[in-house]
Structures are given as structure tokens and as C-alpha cells.
Design a protein around this motif. Structure first.
Motif, PDB file in Angstrom:
ATOM      1  N   VAL A 190      47.828  29.053  43.045  1.00 14.92           N
ATOM      2  CA  VAL A 190      48.145  30.022  41.885  1.00 14.92           C
ATOM      3  C   VAL A 190      46.579  30.500  41.589  1.00 14.92           C
ATOM      4  CG1 VAL A 190      48.793  30.729  39.461  1.00 14.92           C
ATOM      5  CG2 VAL A 190      50.344  29.618  40.984  1.00 14.92           C
ATOM      6  N   LEU A 191      45.718  29.536  41.211  1.00 11.75           N
ATOM      7  CA  LEU A 191      44.360  30.023  40.825  1.00 11.75           C
ATOM      8  C   LEU A 191      43.676  30.682  41.839  1.00 11.75           C
ATOM      9  CD1 LEU A 191      41.939  29.284  38.737  1.00 11.75           C
ATOM     10  CD2 LEU A 191      41.353  27.130  39.917  1.00 11.75           C
ATOM     11  N   SER A 192      43.926  30.402  43.195  1.00 14.79           N
ATOM     12  CA  SER A 192      43.356  31.339  44.193  1.00 14.79           C
ATOM     13  C   SER A 192      43.748  32.561  44.017  1.00 14.79           C
ATOM     14  CB  SER A 192      43.657  30.535  45.634  1.00 14.79           C
ATOM     15  OG  SER A 192      42.809  29.389  45.795  1.00 14.79           O
ATOM     16  N   ILE A 193      44.985  32.835  43.923  1.00 15.49           N
ATOM     17  CA  ILE A 193      45.421  34.301  43.633  1.00 15.49           C
ATOM     18  C   ILE A 193      45.005  34.994  42.668  1.00 15.49           C
ATOM     19  CG2 ILE A 193      47.683  35.495  43.333  1.00 15.49           C
ATOM     20  CD1 ILE A 193      49.107  33.443  44.925  1.00 15.49           C
ATOM     21  N   ILE A 194      44.831  34.163  41.478  1.00 19.25           N
ATOM     22  CA  ILE A 194      44.121  34.817  40.288  1.00 19.25           C
ATOM     23  C   ILE A 194      42.700  35.224  40.239  1.00 19.25           C
ATOM     24  CG2 ILE A 194      43.563  34.508  37.678  1.00 19.25           C
ATOM     25  CD1 ILE A 194      46.017  32.661  37.634  1.00 19.25           C
ATOM     26  N   LEU A 195      41.748  34.266  41.023  1.00 24.39           N
ATOM     27  CA  LEU A 195      40.680  34.543  41.058  1.00 24.39           C
ATOM     28  C   LEU A 195      40.541  35.682  42.250  1.00 24.39           C
ATOM     29  CD1 LEU A 195      39.379  31.002  41.708  1.00 24.39           C
ATOM     30  CD2 LEU A 195      38.716  32.519  39.665  1.00 24.39           C
ATOM     31  N   SER A 196      41.193  35.499  43.354  1.00 22.47           N
ATOM     32  CA  SER A 196      41.237  37.011  44.508  1.00 22.47           C
ATOM     33  C   SER A 196      41.472  38.034  43.634  1.00 22.47           C
ATOM     34  CB  SER A 196      42.192  36.394  45.578  1.00 22.47           C
ATOM     35  OG  SER A 196      42.311  37.553  46.047  1.00 22.47           O
ATOM     36  N   SER A 197      42.511  38.084  42.936  1.00 20.47           N
ATOM     37  CA  SER A 197      42.913  39.406  42.354  1.00 20.47           C
ATOM     38  C   SER A 197      41.734  39.987  41.249  1.00 20.47           C
ATOM     39  CB  SER A 197      44.184  39.217  41.641  1.00 20.47           C
ATOM     40  OG  SER A 197      45.366  38.776  42.241  1.00 20.47           O
ATOM     41  N   LEU A 198      41.369  38.952  40.511  1.00 22.38           N
ATOM     42  CA  LEU A 198      40.075  39.346  39.373  1.00 22.38           C
ATOM     43  C   LEU A 198      38.946  39.792  40.374  1.00 22.38           C
ATOM     44  CD1 LEU A 198      40.210  36.663  36.759  1.00 22.38           C
ATOM     45  CD2 LEU A 198      40.440  39.221  36.543  1.00 22.38           C
ATOM     46  N   GLY A 199      38.573  39.035  41.302  1.00 22.54           N
ATOM     47  CA  GLY A 199      37.489  39.273  42.037  1.00 22.54           C
ATOM     48  C   GLY A 199      37.412  40.727  43.152  1.00 22.54           C
ATOM     49  N   PHE A 200      38.455  41.009  43.840  1.00 22.81           N
ATOM     50  CA  PHE A 200      38.409  42.279  44.719  1.00 22.81           C
ATOM     51  C   PHE A 200      38.740  43.323  43.787  1.00 22.81           C
ATOM     52  CE2 PHE A 200      38.829  38.954  48.085  1.00 22.81           C
ATOM     53  CZ  PHE A 200      37.937  39.379  48.973  1.00 22.81           C
ATOM     54  N   GLY A 201      39.805  43.002  42.858  1.00 23.61           N
ATOM     55  CA  GLY A 201      40.242  43.918  41.896  1.00 23.61           C
ATOM     56  C   GLY A 201      39.141  44.437  40.906  1.00 23.61           C
ATOM     57  N   GLY A 202      38.398  43.345  40.291  1.00 24.55           N
ATOM     58  CA  GLY A 202      37.389  43.948  39.359  1.00 24.55           C
ATOM     59  C   GLY A 202      36.033  44.667  39.904  1.00 24.55           C
ATOM     60  N   ILE A 203      35.744  44.419  41.297  1.00 23.48           N
ATOM     61  CA  ILE A 203      34.897  45.300  42.014  1.00 23.48           C
ATOM     62  C   ILE A 203      35.313  46.669  42.520  1.00 23.48           C
ATOM     63  CG2 ILE A 203      33.697  45.296  44.299  1.00 23.48           C
ATOM     64  CD1 ILE A 203      33.392  42.157  44.119  1.00 23.48           C
ATOM     65  N   VAL A 204      36.493  46.740  42.870  1.00 22.81           N
ATOM     66  CA  VAL A 204      37.002  48.091  43.174  1.00 22.81           C
ATOM     67  C   VAL A 204      37.391  48.944  42.005  1.00 22.81           C
ATOM     68  CG1 VAL A 204      39.256  49.289  43.955  1.00 22.81           C
ATOM     69  CG2 VAL A 204      38.343  47.339  45.178  1.00 22.81           C
ATOM     70  N   PHE A 205      37.767  48.362  41.078  1.00 22.47           N
ATOM     71  CA  PHE A 205      37.976  48.733  39.709  1.00 22.47           C
ATOM     72  C   PHE A 205      36.597  49.501  38.948  1.00 22.47           C
ATOM     73  CE2 PHE A 205      38.153  49.004  35.072  1.00 22.47           C
ATOM     74  CZ  PHE A 205      39.148  50.126  34.770  1.00 22.47           C
ATOM     75  N   GLY A 206      35.555  48.581  39.033  1.00 21.58           N
ATOM     76  CA  GLY A 206      34.223  49.016  38.631  1.00 21.58           C
ATOM     77  C   GLY A 206      33.641  49.986  39.230  1.00 21.58           C
ATOM     78  N   PHE A 207      33.628  49.852  40.505  1.00 24.65           N
ATOM     79  CA  PHE A 207      32.926  50.899  41.457  1.00 24.65           C
ATOM     80  C   PHE A 207      33.633  52.269  41.201  1.00 24.65           C
ATOM     81  CE2 PHE A 207      30.362  47.341  43.425  1.00 24.65           C
ATOM     82  CZ  PHE A 207      29.395  48.092  43.872  1.00 24.65           C
ATOM     83  N   SER A 208      35.018  52.170  41.363  1.00 25.68           N
ATOM     84  CA  SER A 208      35.664  53.411  41.252  1.00 25.68           C
ATOM     85  C   SER A 208      35.680  54.193  39.941  1.00 25.68           C
ATOM     86  CB  SER A 208      37.257  53.075  41.308  1.00 25.68           C
ATOM     87  OG  SER A 208      37.492  52.624  42.682  1.00 25.68           O
ATOM     88  N   SER A 209      35.473  53.419  38.876  1.00 26.72           N
ATOM     89  CA  SER A 209      35.141  53.852  37.553  1.00 26.72           C
ATOM     90  C   SER A 209      33.794  54.547  37.532  1.00 26.72           C
ATOM     91  CB  SER A 209      35.283  52.709  36.506  1.00 26.72           C
ATOM     92  OG  SER A 209      36.659  52.608  36.327  1.00 26.72           O
ATOM     93  N   ALA A 210      32.705  53.870  38.123  1.00 31.19           N
ATOM     94  CA  ALA A 210      31.276  54.465  38.167  1.00 31.19           C
ATOM     95  C   ALA A 210      31.475  55.825  38.952  1.00 31.19           C
ATOM     96  CB  ALA A 210      30.415  53.304  38.791  1.00 31.19           C
ATOM     97  N   GLY A 211      32.147  55.795  39.821  1.00 31.30           N
ATOM     98  CA  GLY A 211      32.224  57.218  40.836  1.00 31.30           C
ATOM     99  C   GLY A 211      33.042  58.198  40.076  1.00 31.30           C
TER     100      GLY A 211
END
Length: 470
Positions: A190-211
């Protein structure tokens, strides 16, 4: 062949509805009374869902049979498409897009992994070329068909048109789809799934918001990217210390896989940023309608799709180097010409340049991807395809965000240097300056890719593909 037809038909419709909606954004802003940054969420939410779910696909491929995953992917796609077709408001449509993306996030890795398992390595280039045909032709005809539907009917018909094809693909798959992978049911961390979701989700969300509207200095953007990077670092550490990781990062020990990932990442950044900037310039800079802009991009998209199977066969015969290096050279030269685009640029000039760009991309994308995955042992195929597909979504988000940011900054810098920035006569040259700067960004990325391409070498595959299991 029936397995391939089921996968390719559903993949085609998934890619079609993803890009067709981009042309409809202007229309949706008027109909639903929303701002451009709000409308952008219809694309951002789709990418975000893919960024979160695709990394988990490697695990799902080991927990469920091919048939189970295929049927689940199609049910999500059909449900999301139906909800979008009847959507009365923005919130409803956004929810439908997330459900659609859930289907696509299962389908893309399943499509690649199934082909890797059932097709012998010496014929894999041609099979990947067929995937390339689907993945490239759908986005090419999407804007044209969407433009026609919007002018004649309404944006709802983009989804009504897709629905019967998805149902046909589901019925075809139920009859013909076979189980080609072994179900091992590894332990779920479960920890891997949470870290993966936060990691890739955070980066995609951050860059998309900046654009969008916030810009790079926004606390939301900085916080999202920092959380994403920290979570990703923790995810990598976690995977490397586990006996049975969620995504086996040992794939990165294979040098041609690393080169392939880098090539695909750069290629996706260049193509998705160009595909966002060019239609925008044709509509706002040249004054074309959505339908006309879509028509101008159609020849290049169709050429790209037709070139993909040819490049697949050439890859099987000659290997990647003689395709990838000339391909990146063509892309770099084309983007250099695009960086001087202006109001005087003719229709013929734009069609020729766009077609050349698409030919270059078809020479890079599939050969680099197939060659990289060919080096992996068979047990790492689910992990390799999950890594490739995840990084494609991340590259798309980063590429489009950077391109939009550079375009906006270029326009602002131009207006700073004029006496009357509010004068409408200055707005078109300012916008043109921004678009040119965005293409310069693409040019720099393609030159980086060209340098990397000299390290690519053909992989000799030691293992054979297996026959489908009933």
C-alpha cells in the motif's frame, strides 16, 4: 490477429476522444461559461489520472488475467464516454473524463505488454508499427472530425460517435481475447501505491497548473512539484529495498532501455508541446476555424500513421540507429523553421513543415521504444511497459506546461518593449513572438535527443515470445 484487432480498435477510440476534445475547448468555454484555465482541467484531469494509475498497471497485469483487464478497461471507457455524451455541466463532464482515463490507463500498458508476449522479437517492430499507426492517426483525425461535429452538431457528438466503436471492441474482445500472461498475485504494498500516486500525480498536477494561469511562482505549483519529487525519491528507495517491488526498477540496469526511455520522453515532450502550440497559433494567430485548423494538421498526422508500420519493418531489418538519428535531425531542422513562423507563413509552408515533423517523429518513437524494451528479460516486460507509459504521460504534462509558460513569457516580454502594450495592433506580434519561443524550446529538446541518439545500438534478443494461453 483478433487479439490485436480488439486492442487496436479500443486504443484508437481512446486516443481519438483524448485529442478530439482539445479542439472543442473553445466551444466548451462559451457553452459552459468557463475560463480557459478551468477548461484546461478536462485535459489535466485526464493526464493526472493516467499519471497515477499507469504505474500501478504493472502490478495489475500480475494480479488479473488479460481478459479480465481488457473487459474492465472497456467497461470504464464505455461508462466514461456515455457520461461525457450526456454531461449537462462542467463538473459532470470532468468526472466523465476521469472515468474515461481509468479505462485508458488499463488499456495502454495491456496493449503493449500483450504484443511483447505474443509477438516474436524479430517481428515486433512491425507489430509496434501497427500500434504507432493507431496512436498517431487517432490524434491526427481527432481535431478534424471534432471540428466538423462542433460546426454541424454539438460537442456531445464527439462522445456519441465513439460509443458504438467501444461497444464493438468490447464484444470482439469477449469473443477473441485470450489470456497471455501468468497470474502470480504478488503481495500488494500500500505504501508503494501511495508514494507512486503522490509522486507522479504531484509532478503532473504541478506542471499542468504552471502551464495554465497560475505561473511557476504560485505556492500551489511549487508545493505540488516538491511533494511529487520527494514522494518519487521515497518510492525509488522503497522499490530498491523490497524483495518483490511494485515496479521493478532493475529495468534501468539495461542501458538500451534507459536510452529508449530518454528518447520516448523527449519525443513526447516535443510532439505534445508542438501539437498544443500549432493549432492555437492557426486559430488565434492566423484566424482559422477549429475545423480548418484540424484540416491543416490532417496530412501530417495521416503521413505519420502510414509511416509507423513502414518504420516498424525497417526497424526489424536494420535496427534503430539508422532511423532514430536521421529522425531527430529532421525534427530539429523542422522546429528551427517553425521558430520563424509568423502571420505571413503560407498554408503550404505549415503543411509541409508539419508533415516533415510527423515523419521525423515516426522514425524516433517506435524504434527507440521497441529497442529499449527488447533488451529486458521477459519477466520485466510488465514493469518496462509501466515505466514507459507512465513517463510518456509525465513528459506530456511537462512538455505542454513548459511550452505554454515559454509562450506566455515571450508574449509578455514583447509587450514590455513597446510604447503602448494595450494597443490591439501589438497583440498579434506579441503572441507570434511567444509561439516562436515555444518552438525554440522544442528545438533545444530535439538537439539534446540527437546527441543521445548516437549512444543507441541494436539489441539482440535472447528469448522467444510465448503462445497465448486459453
Amino acid at each position: 490477429m483478433p487479439i490485436l484487432i480488439s486492442l487496436l480498435l479500443s486504443g484508437f477510440i481512446g486516443m481519438f476522444s483524448e485529442t478530439a476534445l482539445n479542439v472543442a475547448l473553445s466551444d466548451l468555454m462559451n457553452v459552459l461559461q468557463i475560463t480557459p484555465s478551468t477548461a484546461q482541467w478536462l485535459t489535466t484531469a485526464y493526464l493526472l489520472t493516467l499519471g497515477i494509475l499507469v504505474p500501478i498497471s504493472g502490478l495489475l497485469l500480475q494480479w488479473f488475467t488479460t481478459r479480465q483487464l481488457f473487459v474492465a478497461a472497456l467497461i470504464f471507457s464505455i461508462l466514461g464516454t456515455f457520461l461525457a455524451a450526456i454531461a449537462p455541466n462542467f463538473e459532470f463532464l470532468l468526472t466523465a473524463r476521469v472515468v474515461q482515463a481509468m479505462g485508458t490507463s488499463l488499456l495502454l500498458p495491456l496493449m503493449f505488454n500483450t504484443i511483447l508476449v505474443i509477438i516474436p522479437a524479430e517481428k515486433r517492430g512491425a507489430a509496434m508499427g501497427m500500434i504507432g499507426l493507431v496512436i498517431m492517426v487517432a490524434p491526427a483525425i481527432g481535431p478534424t472530425i471534432a471540428g466538423l461535429l462542433i460546426e454541424s452538431l454539438s460537442w456531445h457528438w464527439i462522445f456519441w460517435l465513439s460509443l458504438p466503436f467501444l461497444v464493438i471492441a468490447l464484444l470482439f474482445g469477449i469473443v477473441y481475447m485470450q489470456n497471455v500472461t501468468e497470474v502470480t498475485k504478488p503481495k500488494i504494498d500500500v505504501l508503494s501505491i501511495i508514494l507512486s500516486s503522490l509522486g507522479f500525480g504531484g509532478i503532473v498536477f504541478g506542471f499542468s497548473s504552471a502551464g495554465e494561469a497560475e505561473g511557476w511562482g504560485s505556492p500551489k505549483v511549487i508545493f505540488s512539484i516538491v511533494v511529487g519529487v520527494v514522494a518519487l525519491v521515497l518510492f525509488v528507495i522503497r522499490q530498491n529495498t523490497m524483495k518483490k517491488p511494485m515496479i521493478n526498477l532493475r529495468a534501468f540496469k539495461y542501458p538500451m532501455f534507459v536510452v529508449g526511455v530518454a528518447m520516448v520522453f523527449i519525443c513526447m515532450m516535443v510532439i505534445l508541446s508542438s501539437m498544443l502550440i500549432l493549432p492555437m497559433y492557426l486559430q488565434q494567430g492566423q484566424g482559422y476555424t477549429a475545423f480548418k485548423a484540424g484540416l491543416l494538421l490532417l496530412p501530417g498526422g495521416l503521413i505519420n500513421g502510414l509511416m509507423s508500420p513502414i518504420m516498424g519493418r525497417l526497424f526489424d531489418k536494420y535496427g534503430p540507429k539508422w532511423l532514430v538519428i536521421p529522425g531527430l535531425a529532421i525534427v530539429a531542422v523542422t522546429l528551427w523553421f517553425f521558430s520563424s513562423i509568423n502571420a505571413a507563413s503560407t498554408v503550404a509552408f505549415i503543411i509541409v513543415l508539419h508533415s516533415a515533423l510527423m515523419i521525423g517523429v515516426s522514425m524516433i518513437f517506435m524504434p527507440a521504444q521497441t529497442n529499449g524494451i527488447n533488451q529486458l528479460p521477459m519477466e520485466l516486460y510488465p514493469d518496462g511497459t509501466a515505466i514507459m507509459n507512465t513517463l510518456q504521460q509525465v513528459a506530456g504534462a511537462i512538455g505542454t506546461a513548459l511550452a505554454v509558460s515559454i509562450m506566455t513569457a515571450g508574449s509578455k516580454n514583447y509587450l514590455k518593449g513597446v510604447d503602448n502594450p494595450a494597443d490591439p495592433a501589438n497583440l498579434l506580434p506579441a503572441f507570434t513572438q511567444g509561439v516562436q519561443n515555444a518552438f525554440v524550446f522544442g528545438l533545444i529538446m530535439s538537439v539534446v535527443g540527437l546527441v543521445l541518439a548516437f549512444f543507441i545500438r541494436r539489441v539482440i534478443v535472447q528469448h522467444k515470445a510465448q503462445a497465448p494461453m486459453h
